[in-house]
Design a protein around this motif. Structure first.
Motif, PDB file in Angstrom:
ATOM      1  N   ASP A 434     -16.603 -21.452  14.607  1.00 14.61           N
ATOM      2  CA  ASP A 434     -16.154 -20.110  15.267  1.00 14.61           C
ATOM      3  C   ASP A 434     -15.785 -19.310  14.657  1.00 14.61           C
ATOM      4  O   ASP A 434     -15.242 -19.535  13.924  1.00 14.61           O
ATOM      5  N   ASP A 436     -13.808 -16.535  14.683  1.00 14.11           N
ATOM      6  CA  ASP A 436     -12.220 -16.435  14.243  1.00 14.11           C
ATOM      7  C   ASP A 436     -11.489 -17.479  13.978  1.00 14.11           C
ATOM      8  O   ASP A 436     -10.750 -16.938  12.640  1.00 14.11           O
ATOM      9  N   VAL A 437     -11.837 -18.732  13.631  1.00 18.12           N
ATOM     10  CA  VAL A 437     -11.489 -19.421  12.482  1.00 18.12           C
ATOM     11  C   VAL A 437     -11.517 -19.008  10.859  1.00 18.12           C
ATOM     12  O   VAL A 437     -11.347 -19.529  10.126  1.00 18.12           O
ATOM     13  N   TRP A 440     -10.324 -16.416  10.001  1.00 15.29           N
ATOM     14  CA  TRP A 440      -8.250 -17.234   9.610  1.00 15.29           C
ATOM     15  C   TRP A 440      -8.790 -17.816   8.521  1.00 15.29           C
ATOM     16  O   TRP A 440      -7.756 -17.237   6.914  1.00 15.29           O
ATOM     17  N   ASN A 459      -2.131 -20.426  13.232  1.00 16.95           N
ATOM     18  CA  ASN A 459      -3.248 -19.946  14.306  1.00 16.95           C
ATOM     19  C   ASN A 459      -5.260 -21.055  14.109  1.00 16.95           C
ATOM     20  O   ASN A 459      -5.327 -20.995  14.973  1.00 16.95           O
ATOM     21  N   LYS A 462      -3.974 -23.902  16.058  1.00 15.07           N
ATOM     22  CA  LYS A 462      -4.061 -24.145  17.364  1.00 15.07           C
ATOM     23  C   LYS A 462      -5.518 -24.272  17.849  1.00 15.07           C
ATOM     24  O   LYS A 462      -5.493 -24.560  19.024  1.00 15.07           O
ATOM     25  N   LYS A 463      -6.265 -23.112  17.681  1.00 16.70           N
ATOM     26  CA  LYS A 463      -7.297 -23.308  17.799  1.00 16.70           C
ATOM     27  C   LYS A 463      -8.186 -24.842  17.573  1.00 16.70           C
ATOM     28  O   LYS A 463      -9.141 -25.129  18.223  1.00 16.70           O
ATOM     29  N   TYR A 464      -8.189 -24.837  16.764  1.00 15.90           N
ATOM     30  CA  TYR A 464      -9.234 -26.388  16.036  1.00 15.90           C
ATOM     31  C   TYR A 464      -8.691 -27.378  16.731  1.00 15.90           C
ATOM     32  O   TYR A 464      -9.562 -28.103  17.175  1.00 15.90           O
ATOM     33  N   ALA A 466      -7.429 -27.800  19.632  1.00 17.49           N
ATOM     34  CA  ALA A 466      -7.522 -27.617  20.648  1.00 17.49           C
ATOM     35  C   ALA A 466      -8.693 -28.002  20.916  1.00 17.49           C
ATOM     36  O   ALA A 466      -9.677 -28.941  21.934  1.00 17.49           O
ATOM     37  N   ASP A 467     -10.424 -28.182  20.286  1.00 19.48           N
ATOM     38  CA  ASP A 467     -11.462 -27.296  20.622  1.00 19.48           C
ATOM     39  C   ASP A 467     -12.096 -28.320  19.430  1.00 19.48           C
ATOM     40  O   ASP A 467     -13.601 -27.694  19.382  1.00 19.48           O
TER      41      ASP A 467
END
Length: 505
Positions: A434, A436-437, A440, A459, A462-464, A466-467
Motif C-alpha cells: 500500500d 500510503d502505508v 507513512w 495512520n 488505522k489502515k493496516y 482494517a485491510d
C-alpha cells in the motif's frame, strides 16, 4: 518421549566425552523450543537463532531492561544535527574468535556484508545507510540516505553483529556452518536437530564477567520433555515454558521462573498476493478478513491456552508500549457482524482455508481453538502442522493461505512493522502493498520525536489493521524456567538469553 529423553542423554554424554578434560568444567545446558536456522547473522531469521547468537556474536549496541540503547562493541555514538551522519566510536582491544582484531575496517566490512550479501535479511533493516567511512582505526561514520530514527535500535540486533572479515571471506555463503564473531563464546560444533555447542572465548573483551565454561543448546520441540529434563537435572534452563506449566515450576523449590512481556507479537499472516494460494476470497476482500477477525475471541483464547497469563493484543506492539494506539482497542468477538460481512462479500457456504502451523504444543493448541471459533462464522480451517524452519521456507514460497506465526520483536516499533508491511520487504511473505502505508513508514523513520512518530503510526494502524495481512492476536510472556543453581540471570523483553554475568553453582 522415552526416545527423546534417551537422545538428549546421549547428546549430553557425547558432548562431555568430546570435551575431554572439559568434563569438570562448568557446563550450562539450555533447552530450545526449535532448532535454529543458519547461524549467519546476515541470513538468519529465527528467534532461537538469536538466542544462540547472543552468546557468540556481540553487536555494536545492546538494550537494557528499559529498552534503552547501551554500548556493546561500540562505546559511544553521535548523530549530526541534520540526522544524516552517525559517528560511532568502537571498543578497543576486541578480538574475533580467530584472533583477528576488531577495528573500524572490520565494522565497515560487517555492515557492508549485511547490506550487500545475496539473501541478506538485514539489508532492509539498515538500508538507510548510503556509505560507511573509516575515520580512524576505532571510529566509523555512517552516511545515511535520509534520517533514520530506528537505526541504533536495529544495531542492537543481528544487523549490529560483527563478523570476522577473514573468516567470512574464506567461508563465503558457508559462514553459517562455523560462525566466527566477537562474543563471549566461540562456536564448537553443531549437529542439526540435536545440539549446538559453544565454549568460553579466552580473549573476550569482557572475560572477567564470563563465568561458565561451556554451553550446549538442545532443540527439544516437545515442551513437556523440555520441562521433564529441567526437573530431572538434564537441563539447567529452558525457554518458552508453557503458561500451563507455570504452577509446576513455581511449586518446585529447585526451580525458578523469570519472565517479561515480549516486545513482539503472535498472530495470523494472510497470504494476499504470493502465488496461487492467494486466490481465496480471504485474500481478495478485506470484508472477509474483517469477518474472520470478528469470529475470534482473543480473551477466551488467552484463557483456554495460556491460563490468562499472556497479554491479548491487536497491534504489532503490546498494550504497555508507549507506541500502542489506544484509539484502536482490541476488537470484541461479534459473530452476527462477521456473518453479515461474509454475506455482503458474496460468500456462501463454508470457506475452506489452509492454515500452516509450526510444530509445537502451544501453537497446535492455539490453532485448534481458532479452528473451533471461526467455524461458527463459516470458516473451515484445515490445520497443516509443519516443522518450523520448513514453514518459513513455505511462507517465502507462498505455500499457505494462513500462517500462524509471530515475531520476537524489536525495541523500536519500526522493527515490528516495516519489514512485514512495506511493499517488497523480505519478511513481507504475504505480498501486502500500500503506497500510503509505505509513505507513512518513511515519515516515521525520519522523525525522532516520539509524539510525532506515534501520530504517524496511528495512520498506519488505522489502515493496516482494517485491510492488512496480519491479524495480531496476543503477546507472550517470555517464560524462562531455570535451575536454582543459576545465579545472576536477568530477562530482557526481547526474549534472548544473555550469559555474561551469569554463574552456575
Amino acid at each position: 518421549m522415552k526416545n527423546t529423553l534417551r537422545r538428549i542423554a546421549l547428546s549430553l554424554a557425547f558432548a562431555a566425552v568430546a570435551g575431554g578434560s572439559a568434563v569438570a568444567q562448568s557446563h550450562l545446558r539450555v533447552g530450545l523450543a526449535e532448532d535454529p536456522d543458519v547461524l549467519d547473522p546476515s541470513l538468519a531469521r529465527t528467534y532461537v537463532g538469536r538466542i544462540v547468537f547472543s552468546s557468540i556474536c556481540d553487536k555494536l549496541f545492546d538494550i537494557d531492561e528499559k529498552l534503552n540503547v547501551v554500548p556493546q562493541l561500540a562505546t559511544s555514538h553521535e548523530t549530526s544535527p541534520d540526522g544524516l551522519t552517525v559517528t560511532i566510536k568502537l571498543r578497543p582491544g576486541v578480538k574475533f574468535h580467530d584472533g583477528e582484531v576488531f577495528d573500524a575496517a572490520a565494522a565497515k566490512y560487517s555492515l557492508e556484508r549485511h547490506l550487500n550479501m545475496k539473501g541478506s535479511f538485514r539489508k532492509p533493516e539498515i538500508a538507510s545507510i548510503n556509505s560507511i567511512e573509516i575515520v580512524d582505526p576505532s571510529t566509523i561514520k555512517l552516511i545515511l540516505k535520509t534520517p533514520f530514527s530506528p537505526l541504533l535500535a536495529q544495531l542492537t540486533d543481528r544487523a549490529g553483529m560483527m563478523v570476522s572479515p577473514k573468516a567470512a571471506e574464506a567461508a563465503g555463503d558457508k559462514f553459517g556452518l562455523k560462525p566466527v564473531c566477537a562474543g563471549p563464546y566461540k562456536f564448537v560444533e553443531r549437529v542439526q536437530q540435536d545440539r549446538i555447542v559453544v565454549e568460553k572465548f579466552a580473549d573476550y573483551w569482557n572475560k572477567d564477567q564470563v563465568f561458565i565454561d561451556k554451553i550446549t543448546y538442545l532443540p527439544i520441540v516437545d515442551s513437556t520433555v523440555r520441562l521433564a529434563n529441567l526437573r530431572s537435572g538434564g537441563l539447567d534452563m529452558i525457554e518458552r515454558l508453557l503458561a500451563t506449566d507455570i504452577k509446576t515450576v513455581r511449586d518446585n523449590p529447585k526451580l525458578k521462573l523469570i519472565s517479561a512481556v515480549e516486545l513482539g507479537y503472535q498472530g495470523l499472516t494472510i497470504n494476499l498476493s504470493n502465488g496461487p494460494k492467494a486466490a481465496s476470497p480471504l485474500a481478495k476482500d478485506a470484508r472477509v478478513r474483517q469477518a474472520f477477525e470478528l469470529s475470534i475471541d482473543r480473551d477466551a483464547l488467552n484463557q483456554v491456552v495460556f491460563n490468562g497469563e499472556f497479554v491479548v493484543g491487536n497491534q504489532w506492539i503490546n498494550p504497555t508500549n508507549p507506541y500502542y494506539q489506544q484509539s484502536l482497542p482490541v476488537p470484541k468477538r461479534d459473530l452476527a457482524k462477521a456473518k453479515a460481512l461474509l454475506k455482503e462479500a458474496g460468500v456462501s457456504g463454508r470457506m475452506s482455508l489452509d492454515m500452516m502451523v509450526p510444530n509445537s504444543p502451544e501453537t497446535r493448541q492455539v490453532a485448534e481453538v481458532l479452528q473451533s471459533m471461526v467455524a461458527e462464522a463459516g470458516f473451515d480451517l484445515k490445520i497443516r502442522v509443519t516443522e518450523f524452519a520448513t514453514s518459513l521456507k513455505a511462507a517465502e514460497d507462498g505455500d499457505y493461505e494462513l500462517y500462524l506465526i509471530g515475531w520476537s520483536g524489536r525495541s523500536d516499533p519500526d522493527g515490528n512493522s516495516f519489514s512485514f508491511q512495506a511493499c517488497g520487504s523480505p519478511q513481507n511473505n504475504s505480498g501486502y502493498c500500500d503506497k500510503d502505508v509505505d509513505e507513512w513508514h518513511k515519515q516515521a523513520r525520519i522523525k525522532s520525536d516520539p509524539a510525532e512518530r506515534k501520530k504517524i503510526y496511528e495512520n498506519i494502524a488505522k489502515k493496516y489493521l482494517a485491510d492488512g495481512s496480519i491479524k495480531y492476536l496476543y503477546h507472550r510472556r517470555v517464560l524462562m524456567a531455570l535451575s536454582d543453581k543459576i545465579d545472576g540471570y536477568k530477562q530482557m523483553p526481547d526474549g534472548l538469553i544473555r550469559v555474561v554475568g551469569v554463574k552456575l553453582k
